[in-house]
Design a protein around this motif. Sequence first.
Motif, PDB file in Angstrom:
ATOM      1  N   ILE A 223       0.845  -1.204   0.000  1.00 21.97           N
ATOM      2  CA  ILE A 223       0.000   0.000   0.000  1.00 21.97           C
ATOM      3  C   ILE A 223       0.882   1.258   0.000  1.00 21.97           C
ATOM      4  CG2 ILE A 223      -1.981  -1.114   1.105  1.00 21.97           C
ATOM      5  CD1 ILE A 223      -1.109   0.232   3.737  1.00 21.97           C
ATOM      6  N   ARG A 224       2.002   1.169  -0.708  1.00 21.66           N
ATOM      7  CA  ARG A 224       2.938   2.304  -0.746  1.00 21.66           C
ATOM      8  C   ARG A 224       2.275   3.532  -1.370  1.00 21.66           C
ATOM      9  NH1 ARG A 224       4.443  -1.577  -4.108  1.00 21.66           N
ATOM     10  NH2 ARG A 224       4.526  -1.174  -6.355  1.00 21.66           N
ATOM     11  N   PRO A 225       2.568   4.710  -0.843  1.00 22.41           N
ATOM     12  CA  PRO A 225       1.998   5.952  -1.377  1.00 22.41           C
ATOM     13  C   PRO A 225       2.477   6.218  -2.799  1.00 22.41           C
ATOM     14  CG  PRO A 225       2.922   6.282   0.814  1.00 22.41           C
ATOM     15  CD  PRO A 225       3.407   4.946   0.335  1.00 22.41           C
ATOM     16  N   ASN A 226       1.700   6.966  -3.549  1.00 24.52           N
ATOM     17  CA  ASN A 226       2.062   7.351  -4.916  1.00 24.52           C
ATOM     18  C   ASN A 226       1.725   8.833  -5.106  1.00 24.52           C
ATOM     19  OD1 ASN A 226       2.611   7.620  -7.611  1.00 24.52           O
ATOM     20  ND2 ASN A 226       0.997   6.249  -8.324  1.00 24.52           N
ATOM     21  N   PHE A 227       2.764   9.670  -5.215  1.00 20.31           N
ATOM     22  CA  PHE A 227       2.554  11.118  -5.294  1.00 20.31           C
ATOM     23  C   PHE A 227       2.593  11.645  -6.731  1.00 20.31           C
ATOM     24  CE2 PHE A 227       3.787  10.584  -0.882  1.00 20.31           C
ATOM     25  CZ  PHE A 227       2.896  11.430  -0.241  1.00 20.31           C
ATOM     26  N   ARG A 228       2.616  10.747  -7.709  1.00 17.10           N
ATOM     27  CA  ARG A 228       2.607  11.187  -9.103  1.00 17.10           C
ATOM     28  C   ARG A 228       1.249  11.832  -9.425  1.00 17.10           C
ATOM     29  NH1 ARG A 228       4.504   6.778 -13.276  1.00 17.10           N
ATOM     30  NH2 ARG A 228       6.379   7.111 -11.999  1.00 17.10           N
ATOM     31  N   GLY A 229       1.279  13.091  -9.826  1.00 19.19           N
ATOM     32  CA  GLY A 229       0.040  13.812 -10.110  1.00 19.19           C
ATOM     33  C   GLY A 229      -0.808  14.025  -8.867  1.00 19.19           C
ATOM     34  N   PHE A 230      -0.138  14.168  -7.713  1.00 18.90           N
ATOM     35  CA  PHE A 230      -0.870  14.239  -6.438  1.00 18.90           C
ATOM     36  C   PHE A 230      -1.777  15.464  -6.339  1.00 18.90           C
ATOM     37  CE2 PHE A 230      -1.135  16.036  -2.173  1.00 18.90           C
ATOM     38  CZ  PHE A 230      -1.754  14.998  -1.498  1.00 18.90           C
ATOM     39  N   LYS A 231      -2.974  15.245  -5.828  1.00 17.08           N
ATOM     40  CA  LYS A 231      -3.902  16.298  -5.441  1.00 17.08           C
ATOM     41  C   LYS A 231      -4.566  15.886  -4.138  1.00 17.08           C
ATOM     42  CE  LYS A 231      -5.119  17.879 -10.113  1.00 17.08           C
ATOM     43  NZ  LYS A 231      -6.252  18.052 -11.090  1.00 17.08           N
ATOM     44  N   PHE A 232      -4.828  16.869  -3.286  1.00 21.34           N
ATOM     45  CA  PHE A 232      -5.535  16.551  -2.044  1.00 21.34           C
ATOM     46  C   PHE A 232      -6.944  16.072  -2.383  1.00 21.34           C
ATOM     47  CE2 PHE A 232      -2.319  19.387  -0.137  1.00 21.34           C
ATOM     48  CZ  PHE A 232      -1.913  18.569   0.904  1.00 21.34           C
ATOM     49  N   ASN A 233      -7.348  14.969  -1.747  1.00 21.23           N
ATOM     50  CA  ASN A 233      -8.679  14.393  -1.936  1.00 21.23           C
ATOM     51  C   ASN A 233      -9.526  14.750  -0.715  1.00 21.23           C
ATOM     52  OD1 ASN A 233     -10.938  12.535  -1.841  1.00 21.23           O
ATOM     53  ND2 ASN A 233      -9.915  11.324  -3.419  1.00 21.23           N
ATOM     54  N   GLY A 234     -10.462  15.669  -0.915  1.00 18.65           N
ATOM     55  CA  GLY A 234     -11.265  16.166   0.204  1.00 18.65           C
ATOM     56  C   GLY A 234     -12.058  15.090   0.915  1.00 18.65           C
ATOM     57  N   GLU A 235     -12.597  14.123   0.162  1.00 21.68           N
ATOM     58  CA  GLU A 235     -13.410  13.067   0.770  1.00 21.68           C
ATOM     59  C   GLU A 235     -12.571  12.160   1.667  1.00 21.68           C
ATOM     60  OE1 GLU A 235     -16.748  12.560   0.734  1.00 21.68           O
ATOM     61  OE2 GLU A 235     -16.786  14.546  -0.190  1.00 21.68           O
ATOM     62  N   ILE A 236     -11.407  11.780   1.159  1.00 18.41           N
ATOM     63  CA  ILE A 236     -10.535  10.913   1.959  1.00 18.41           C
ATOM     64  C   ILE A 236     -10.023  11.652   3.193  1.00 18.41           C
ATOM     65  CG2 ILE A 236      -8.329   9.685   1.991  1.00 18.41           C
ATOM     66  CD1 ILE A 236      -8.802   8.889  -0.884  1.00 18.41           C
ATOM     67  N   ILE A 237      -9.605  12.901   3.001  1.00 17.40           N
ATOM     68  CA  ILE A 237      -9.119  13.686   4.140  1.00 17.40           C
ATOM     69  C   ILE A 237     -10.220  13.841   5.187  1.00 17.40           C
ATOM     70  CG2 ILE A 237      -8.322  15.969   4.858  1.00 17.40           C
ATOM     71  CD1 ILE A 237      -6.833  16.154   2.195  1.00 17.40           C
ATOM     72  N   LYS A 238     -11.456  14.012   4.718  1.00 16.20           N
ATOM     73  CA  LYS A 238     -12.580  14.128   5.642  1.00 16.20           C
ATOM     74  C   LYS A 238     -12.734  12.856   6.469  1.00 16.20           C
ATOM     75  CE  LYS A 238     -17.592  14.878   5.830  1.00 16.20           C
ATOM     76  NZ  LYS A 238     -18.834  15.086   5.028  1.00 16.20           N
ATOM     77  N   GLU A 239     -12.589  11.688   5.822  1.00 14.86           N
ATOM     78  CA  GLU A 239     -12.707  10.427   6.553  1.00 14.86           C
ATOM     79  C   GLU A 239     -11.555  10.253   7.536  1.00 14.86           C
ATOM     80  OE1 GLU A 239     -13.274   7.071   4.095  1.00 14.86           O
ATOM     81  OE2 GLU A 239     -14.996   7.893   3.033  1.00 14.86           O
ATOM     82  N   ILE A 240     -10.348  10.625   7.095  1.00 12.51           N
ATOM     83  CA  ILE A 240      -9.197  10.528   7.995  1.00 12.51           C
ATOM     84  C   ILE A 240      -9.399  11.424   9.211  1.00 12.51           C
ATOM     85  CG2 ILE A 240      -6.739  11.066   8.227  1.00 12.51           C
ATOM     86  CD1 ILE A 240      -6.413  10.260   5.283  1.00 12.51           C
ATOM     87  N   VAL A 241      -9.881  12.636   8.968  1.00 12.15           N
ATOM     88  CA  VAL A 241     -10.120  13.578  10.066  1.00 12.15           C
ATOM     89  C   VAL A 241     -11.254  13.087  10.963  1.00 12.15           C
ATOM     90  CG1 VAL A 241     -10.899  15.918  10.629  1.00 12.15           C
ATOM     91  CG2 VAL A 241      -9.225  15.571   8.819  1.00 12.15           C
ATOM     92  N   THR A 242     -12.306  12.533  10.357  1.00  9.47           N
ATOM     93  CA  THR A 242     -13.444  12.042  11.144  1.00  9.47           C
ATOM     94  C   THR A 242     -13.017  10.974  12.137  1.00  9.47           C
ATOM     95  OG1 THR A 242     -14.988  12.511   9.332  1.00  9.47           O
ATOM     96  CG2 THR A 242     -15.729  10.970  11.026  1.00  9.47           C
ATOM     97  N   VAL A 243     -12.148  10.072  11.685  1.00 12.66           N
ATOM     98  CA  VAL A 243     -11.663   9.008  12.564  1.00 12.66           C
ATOM     99  C   VAL A 243     -10.524   9.508  13.453  1.00 12.66           C
ATOM    100  CG1 VAL A 243     -10.627   6.702  12.656  1.00 12.66           C
ATOM    101  CG2 VAL A 243     -12.370   7.220  10.942  1.00 12.66           C
ATOM    102  N   GLY A 244      -9.649  10.346  12.894  1.00  7.53           N
ATOM    103  CA  GLY A 244      -8.470  10.785  13.637  1.00  7.53           C
ATOM    104  C   GLY A 244      -8.716  11.904  14.629  1.00  7.53           C
ATOM    105  N   LEU A 245      -9.711  12.771  14.344  1.00  2.00           N
ATOM    106  CA  LEU A 245      -9.939  13.931  15.206  1.00  2.00           C
ATOM    107  C   LEU A 245     -10.282  13.558  16.649  1.00  2.00           C
ATOM    108  CD1 LEU A 245     -10.039  16.993  15.397  1.00  2.00           C
ATOM    109  CD2 LEU A 245     -12.448  16.907  14.705  1.00  2.00           C
ATOM    110  N   PRO A 246     -11.192  12.587  16.881  1.00  2.00           N
ATOM    111  CA  PRO A 246     -11.452  12.224  18.285  1.00  2.00           C
ATOM    112  C   PRO A 246     -10.196  11.740  19.009  1.00  2.00           C
ATOM    113  CG  PRO A 246     -13.185  11.370  16.875  1.00  2.00           C
ATOM    114  CD  PRO A 246     -12.105  11.887  15.961  1.00  2.00           C
ATOM    115  N   SER A 247      -9.367  10.969  18.299  1.00  4.50           N
ATOM    116  CA  SER A 247      -8.118  10.513  18.927  1.00  4.50           C
ATOM    117  C   SER A 247      -7.202  11.690  19.216  1.00  4.50           C
ATOM    118  CB  SER A 247      -7.403   9.515  18.009  1.00  4.50           C
ATOM    119  OG  SER A 247      -8.122   8.321  17.902  1.00  4.50           O
ATOM    120  N   THR A 248      -7.156  12.642  18.281  1.00  7.51           N
ATOM    121  CA  THR A 248      -6.336  13.835  18.488  1.00  7.51           C
ATOM    122  C   THR A 248      -6.840  14.640  19.672  1.00  7.51           C
ATOM    123  OG1 THR A 248      -5.795  13.980  16.133  1.00  7.51           O
ATOM    124  CG2 THR A 248      -5.555  15.987  17.434  1.00  7.51           C
TER     125      THR A 248
END
Length: 467
Positions: A223-248
């Motif tokens: 599951i190595r990252p791939n930054f070729r043509g990288f753009k921030f994905n708002g939906e994925i970031i939202k899910e990461i924040v939704t799960v990560g924010l309570p822990s933070t």
Amino acid sequence: MNKQNKTEMILKGSIYKVLITLSIPIMINSLIQTLYNLVDGLYVSMISSVHFAATAFVWPVNFLFISLGIGLSIAGTSLLSQLIGGDKIKEAKEYSTQLMAVTLLSSIVFTIMGYIISPTIIRLMGATGDLAELGNIYLRITFLDMPFMFLFFNINSMMNAQGDTITPTVLSGISAIINVILDPIFIFTFDMGIAGAAWATLISRAILAVVGFMMLFSEKNKIRPNFRGFKFNGEIIKEIVTVGLPSTIGQSGASLGFIVLNGFIGSYGTATIAAYAMVNRITSLVMQPAMGLGSALTAIVGQNMGANQIDRVKEAFHKALKLTIIIGSVGCILLIVFDNPIINFFMQSKDDPSVIELSLTYLFYISLSMPLMGIFSVLQGLFQGSGNTKYSMAMEVGRLWFVRLPMILIFKHLTNWGSSGIWFSMSFSNLIVCLYGYWIYRGNGWQKRVIKLDDECQGEGTLGIVE
């Protein structure tokens, strides 16, 4: 054992074997991370108890800033393990890319911010004189290693989600050896004092991060990252924040609580701060097995929830609980029986005999709650692995702000217990929070899915939080 076989073992193998196989490298890894602070503290304590107290006094401040990285790491392990358990490798790669980008950007911002406001924070905490000066020196340098630490959090979450707990351990081992070698050279040979301890840690962590970064992009990481043509994905970031924010929030809330707690402890004198720091570092060593089981449980719960195996999740929780209670009970007995030699070994400087006396009293109180601290770790692993991190947040914040700190205030102003009131409150709060956590477990709210993995989503490639 390759990552595919580890996934199969997590989903189908013997639970006890899975727990032990995954947790042992995590235990060693956590032990190594703890050794960073222990080695620093051991060498710094040779200078004076004030130098040692300074490293402990500023620790919650640094931890407050890295709590975001910890929250993102927990979110990464939870989401990635569920995607892997649901056999959605392509999506897992995209998540790992977004996770790394957000993590590194955050670490740079917090490094700059922390370095600038460090003197102000220490002044607001009430530190003066040598304690304030030494604390500021140590804290500012530790802020500089934040990008490297955050990057290693990424490595941990990606590898642990795949069941690979050995790679991060090997990297940590190499880094720890470098730190142990550099510490006495920087502190004593170069006569850098407390700054030398911080620089030794920074350099060793930088090497750890660089090597880990290279391994993260190797072919072995599925599951190595791939930054070729990288753009921030708002939906994925939202899910990461939704799960990560309570822990933070949970981690940062706990950090703020410890800052306030340090203020209360500091009101009893520098000796009390040194005793508190010394015993915490000792118990952190004893707690490594239980913490390792809790961390291993996160990946086990995540992958099995991704595979819709809720009965196996419950089985893993109960067996992890049994193991941690046994380990905690043995640790309790050993700490009480061998309290004197343990304390005298870790406090090398004998310039203040009251530090030894206070440490022995605190060690007795906190030893009694060793099994409870293990239960706390397992409950955290369950809630974080399921992605329902709001429950782990409640446990983190509630233990300090709603139980421990109020009790300390009551003992401080309404009794003549002195520092013993702090030690009792620390231990008793672990009982209350474990009862709360088990009540949440019995309520089954933690079973709510946080990510869609059903077949109807597979064709569209959409993933989302399930309300």
